[in-house]
Design a protein around this motif. Sequence first.
Motif, short mmCIF file in Angstrom:
data_model
loop_
_atom_site.label_atom_id
_atom_site.label_comp_id
_atom_site.label_asym_id
_atom_site.label_seq_id
_atom_site.Cartn_x
_atom_site.Cartn_y
_atom_site.Cartn_z
N ASN A 85 0.69 -0.36 -0.05
CA ASN A 85 -0.01 0.12 -0.38
C ASN A 85 0.54 1.72 -0.16
O ASN A 85 2.17 1.30 1.02
N PHE A 86 0.52 2.30 -0.84
CA PHE A 86 1.62 3.67 -0.50
C PHE A 86 2.27 3.23 -1.22
O PHE A 86 2.95 4.13 -1.26
N ALA A 87 2.74 3.10 -2.44
CA ALA A 87 4.27 2.59 -2.97
C ALA A 87 4.74 3.85 -3.83
O ALA A 87 3.45 4.19 -4.61
N ARG A 88 5.50 4.12 -3.73
CA ARG A 88 5.54 5.49 -4.46
C ARG A 88 5.82 5.19 -5.98
O ARG A 88 6.59 4.66 -6.28
N ALA A 89 5.46 5.66 -7.14
CA ALA A 89 5.67 5.69 -7.93
C ALA A 89 5.94 6.85 -8.69
O ALA A 89 5.63 7.64 -8.25
N TYR A 90 7.38 7.08 -10.06
CA TYR A 90 7.96 7.85 -10.62
C TYR A 90 7.40 7.58 -12.01
O TYR A 90 7.72 6.92 -12.70
N PRO A 91 6.82 9.05 -12.23
CA PRO A 91 6.97 9.34 -13.88
C PRO A 91 8.67 8.99 -14.59
O PRO A 91 8.62 9.93 -14.38
N VAL A 92 8.06 8.40 -15.30
CA VAL A 92 9.74 8.66 -16.90
C VAL A 92 8.61 9.95 -17.79
O VAL A 92 7.80 9.42 -18.63
N VAL A 93 9.51 10.48 -18.22
CA VAL A 93 9.46 11.95 -19.64
C VAL A 93 9.17 11.23 -19.91
O VAL A 93 10.18 10.45 -20.58
N GLY A 94 7.79 11.05 -21.38
CA GLY A 94 8.18 10.65 -22.50
C GLY A 94 6.76 10.78 -23.03
O GLY A 94 5.94 11.78 -23.07
N GLU A 95 6.11 9.88 -23.21
CA GLU A 95 5.49 9.83 -23.97
C GLU A 95 3.40 9.99 -23.66
O GLU A 95 2.73 10.44 -23.54
N VAL A 96 3.39 9.77 -22.06
CA VAL A 96 2.63 9.41 -20.93
C VAL A 96 2.74 10.70 -20.58
O VAL A 96 1.68 11.38 -19.93
N PHE A 97 3.71 11.08 -19.82
CA PHE A 97 3.99 11.75 -18.94
C PHE A 97 5.26 13.12 -19.21
O PHE A 97 6.21 12.15 -19.98
N ARG A 98 4.59 14.28 -19.05
CA ARG A 98 5.32 15.30 -19.19
C ARG A 98 6.64 15.48 -17.99
O ARG A 98 6.52 15.01 -16.97
N ALA A 99 7.39 16.87 -18.25
CA ALA A 99 8.36 16.90 -17.02
C ALA A 99 7.82 17.02 -16.01
O ALA A 99 8.22 16.98 -14.85
N GLU A 100 6.19 17.46 -15.94
CA GLU A 100 5.90 18.89 -15.00
C GLU A 100 4.86 17.29 -13.74
O GLU A 100 5.40 18.03 -13.10
N ASN A 131 9.00 -7.28 -22.22
CA ASN A 131 8.97 -7.33 -23.81
C ASN A 131 8.54 -6.06 -24.72
O ASN A 131 7.24 -6.79 -24.00
N GLY A 132 9.24 -5.98 -25.24
CA GLY A 132 8.26 -4.88 -26.46
C GLY A 132 7.13 -3.88 -25.33
O GLY A 132 6.34 -4.11 -26.40
N ALA A 133 7.74 -3.52 -24.43
CA ALA A 133 6.44 -2.69 -23.45
C ALA A 133 7.41 -1.14 -23.34
O ALA A 133 8.52 -1.83 -23.34
N ALA A 134 7.25 -0.07 -23.24
CA ALA A 134 7.78 0.86 -22.59
C ALA A 134 6.82 0.95 -20.76
O ALA A 134 6.18 0.66 -20.84
N THR A 135 8.10 1.49 -19.98
CA THR A 135 7.51 2.43 -19.42
C THR A 135 7.33 3.35 -19.04
O THR A 135 8.14 4.02 -19.50
N ALA A 136 6.22 3.58 -18.06
CA ALA A 136 5.99 5.33 -18.40
C ALA A 136 5.76 4.85 -16.73
O ALA A 136 6.52 6.48 -16.22
N ALA A 137 6.66 4.56 -16.16
CA ALA A 137 6.64 5.29 -14.54
C ALA A 137 7.27 4.02 -13.75
O ALA A 137 6.99 2.86 -14.19
N CYS A 138 7.82 4.00 -12.83
CA CYS A 138 8.53 2.97 -12.05
C CYS A 138 8.36 3.01 -10.42
O CYS A 138 8.51 4.22 -9.94
N PHE A 139 8.73 2.16 -9.94
CA PHE A 139 8.81 1.97 -8.17
C PHE A 139 10.36 2.52 -7.96
O PHE A 139 11.29 2.34 -8.44
N ASP A 140 9.49 3.31 -6.65
CA ASP A 140 11.73 3.71 -6.15
C ASP A 140 12.37 4.41 -6.97
O ASP A 140 13.84 4.10 -7.46
N ASP A 141 11.99 4.67 -8.56
CA ASP A 141 13.04 5.60 -9.54
C ASP A 141 13.85 4.03 -9.68
O ASP A 141 14.94 4.54 -10.82
#
Length: 403
Positions: free
Chosen positions: A209-224, A240-250
Motif C-alpha cells: 500500500n502507498f507504494a511510491r511511483a515515479y513518472p518517466v518523461v516521455g509519451e505518457v508523462f510530461r516533465a511537470e 518485453n516489447g513495452a515502454a515503461t511510463a513509471a517505475c517504483f523507487d526510481d
Amino acid sequence: MLAPLMMAHAAVGFQERSESVAMNWGDYPTRLDDTVFTAALGGGGNMLGIRTYLWLPPNDDFTAWFKPPVSLDRVQKFIPIATEIRQAEAMPVEAAFFGDGWTNWLLTGAASPWGPDVGEMLNMAQAHIMLENGPWDAVHNRKMLFAVVAGQDTFKQATIDRLVQYVENGGTLVMLAGVGRKSVEKPTEDWVLLRRFGFTPPSNDQVSNFARAYPVVGEVFRAEAKPFELNAYPHTVPQNGAATAACFDDDPNRPAMSWKSFGQGKVLVVWANQIVPPAMSAGDGRTSYPILRDLARWGGVRLYIDCDNPWFWVNLLKAKTNETYYALAARLIMFPPWRDSDQNVVNNGTITFLALPDGRYQVTELISGRDLGARTGAELREQGISATLAFREVAVYRLKKVE
C-alpha cells in the motif's frame, strides 16, 4: 460516488433528480451550493429542481424563514441560477470508466456492480477530467476506457474478448494489472487479460500500500508530472516489447506502469490494484499526483477545463442554443482523516479554459453576482480565472460570448 453514473445517465437522456436541500441539516448554506454543482455534472438536464424542507416557525412568524439559519431568500436566489444552467449541456465525453462489476460481485461479493467507488471518483475529480461509467454496451464507443475500478478481478470470457478487440480496433485501454485476472469459463488460468495483451505478470501478487511511483518523461508523462502512490504489485519485472511510463523507487527495472501498441490501439497497465488519489494519500507530507489527466491526454481525449489546485473540482457546460459557457468550481473534496483540519489545503486556484473558442466573453460569477469584466478567449485559455473557495463553497461562472 455516483457522479460518473449521473453523467452517463444524462448522456442517454435519463435525467436524475436533484438532491433535496434541508436547511436544518447543520451545514447551511453549502448544501444548496453543492446540490447545484452535483446535479449539473451531466449537464443542465439533471437540474430538475431545488426542493427544501421547512419547519413551522415559532408564533407563525414566517418572516423567520428568510433569516438564518433557514434563509429561504438564498433558495430563491438560486432558482434563476438553476433555471439558467438547466439550458446547458455537458461537453462531449470521450472517455469512461469501464464498470462491469456484475460477474465478480455475483461470484465473490467483493465489489458493487454500480461502478466507481469513492477512490476512483476522487481520482477523476482531482485530475479535473470528466468520465462516464458503465458496462460494455454503454461505453464501448468511447475513445478511451479506464478499467481501474476496484474489484474487477473476474469477468466472463466474452468480456475479456471484447476488451481485447476494443484495443485491436483502435481503442486505448488503461487497466489495473488485476482486472480480468480470472475468466469464469477458464477457472484454472490466472492473469488472463494481462497475458492476452502479452504482458508478464508480477513475480508474486503481494500488495504494497502507498507504494511510491515515479513518472518517466516521455509519451505518457510530461516533465511537470510528479510522483504518485499506488496500492501496488511491487514485484514487477521489465516487460518485453513495452515502454515503461513509471517505475517504483526510481528503479527502471521495476515498472509501475507499462504500455504498448496492440493492433490499431494501445494498452497501458498500472501494476497495482488501486490508484491512490491525492485526497487519500499516505499523509506523510508527500501528496500523490493526480495521474488520470496525463493518461487521458496520452489517449487523445479532449480536455476542456483545468485548474492548478487539485482540491478544486471543476466542470464546464455549454448553452445549447448560443456561445455561452458555464464553469462550475467547487471545493468539495474531503481531506484525509489524519489531518486535523483542512487549513493546510490550498483554498485558491486558477481555472483555465483549454478549448474555449476565440472571441470576447463577458464573465459573471452568478452566486455572488460579481461582474469580472470582458475577457478574450486567449486570456481565458492562458491566464484563466482566479478563484478562492472556502471548504464546500461553489462558484458558478457564466462566460457569455459578446463578439
